[in-house]
Write an enzyme that holds these catalytic residues in place. Sequence first.
Site, PDB file in Angstrom:
ATOM      1  N   CYS A 199       0.262   3.711   2.888  1.00 55.49           N
ATOM      2  CA  CYS A 199       0.798   3.127   4.124  1.00 55.49           C
ATOM      3  C   CYS A 199       2.276   3.478   4.284  1.00 55.49           C
ATOM      4  O   CYS A 199       2.743   3.757   5.387  1.00 55.49           O
ATOM      5  CB  CYS A 199       0.629   1.611   4.120  1.00 55.49           C
ATOM      6  N   CYS A 241       0.832  -1.211   0.000  1.00 60.34           N
ATOM      7  CA  CYS A 241       0.000   0.000   0.000  1.00 60.34           C
ATOM      8  C   CYS A 241       0.869   1.264   0.000  1.00 60.34           C
ATOM      9  O   CYS A 241       1.631   1.491   0.938  1.00 60.34           O
ATOM     10  CB  CYS A 241      -0.905  -0.072   1.226  1.00 60.34           C
TER      11      CYS A 241
END
Length: 99
Positions: free
Chosen positions: A26, A23
């Site tokens: 993230c 991600c």
Amino acid sequence: MEQFKQLISGSTPVLVDFFASWCGPCKTMAPILQQLKGQLGEHVRIIKIDVDKNPALAQQFQIRSVPTLKLFHNGQVKWTGSGVIQADQLSSIIRSVAS
């Protein structure tokens, strides 16, 4: 699971970052969380949980997207946020919960 319960049960606020290694947002959160730890030090505990490696926890806390941040205090969820959130905003949320 039991270890996680122990981690979030204390009187120190615990910010849990539910993330995934694939991600992009993230990865953006990692230096923000380091900055937050630098600002708050021992006043907060920050834990990162990889949703792909811990599907039971992700399901238990109904994680639908990553990154999702959950702030626990005395074992209870006090705040939830999704996406990239800046350190200053997180700091003020944690301070309001801890006071």
